[in-house]
Design an enzyme around this catalytic site. Sequence first.
Site, short mmCIF file in Angstrom:
data_model
loop_
_atom_site.label_atom_id
_atom_site.label_comp_id
_atom_site.label_asym_id
_atom_site.label_seq_id
_atom_site.Cartn_x
_atom_site.Cartn_y
_atom_site.Cartn_z
N MET A 56 59.80 -2.32 51.42
CA MET A 56 60.96 -2.42 50.24
C MET A 56 61.25 -1.24 49.73
SD MET A 56 60.40 -6.29 48.52
CE MET A 56 60.32 -7.56 49.73
N SER A 57 62.53 -0.94 49.26
CA SER A 57 62.72 0.30 48.66
C SER A 57 64.08 0.09 47.92
CB SER A 57 62.85 1.42 49.65
OG SER A 57 63.45 2.73 49.23
N HIS A 74 58.07 -3.65 43.32
CA HIS A 74 57.86 -3.49 41.80
C HIS A 74 57.09 -4.52 41.25
CE1 HIS A 74 61.35 -0.57 42.48
NE2 HIS A 74 60.59 0.34 42.04
N GLY A 81 52.45 2.45 44.21
CA GLY A 81 52.62 1.84 45.55
C GLY A 81 52.01 2.86 46.85
#
Length: 256
Positions: free
Chosen positions: A169-170, A27, A136
Amino acid sequence: MKVVTSAHELPSGCAFVPTMGALHAGHASLFTIAKKVHTNVVASIFVNPLQFEKQEDLDKYPRTPIEDIDLAANSGVTHLWLPHYSEIYPEGFSTIKAGPIANLYEGKSRPGHFDGVVTVVRRLFDLVKPNFAVFGEKDFQQLILIEEIAQGIEIVRAPIIREADGLAMSSRNVRLTPEGRSTAAVISRALSLAKSESELREMLSSEPQLTLDYADFIDEETFQPAQRDSTSVRAIVAGWINSVRLIDNMRMEARA
Ligand code: PAF
């Protein structure tokens, strides 16, 4: 950074980054990209019930409000908007349907998910009226469906941010066990190495902890299976480790 609870307190022009919170470096990279295109960077945090098929998944979605405020403030966000449910969904609100691509891949496994996503994003866009919105490429199918409903808002595509071992990334990654977390790197490894769809599936199927949903080479213009003459081919993968759904994708031409 200003923290606001009503869209009336937002500036009249901005680059907008909608999120569901549990913010991480992925983010932060979206906020940094937003800052390059506009001095006002508006981020929202709203966990949208409409895009969860199961109440259990909505309940389990990580919520880290204190850390989120810190990360946003340190990553260029000028206005952090924490809307109430009733501002997003006033009584009698109408939902919208995502385009036909919504029935494939993620949409096939998660019926109704993309209708929930485009409904909230349209509503957020109507309230914020941004000049730009940053999304994203990790949620590539979501990105394509949002581009379809952008109506004049410039959608900026942001590259996937990866952990040191390649895992995309999550916010969901925190739900993996330590063993599941190290296994998860198999997805990006396979995406980087496979030269064909069958090779990709073989590499992923050799990992017993991963329950594969799909691993396909698609034409990214059409979301149909890639053809010999497709000019932009993307490999897309989804599966579960420790019952956590993980998705990833990679442009085939862009690989080293
Ligand atoms: O990608 C997400 O975090 C969500 O799907 C979005 C775009 C914020 C809509 O709720």
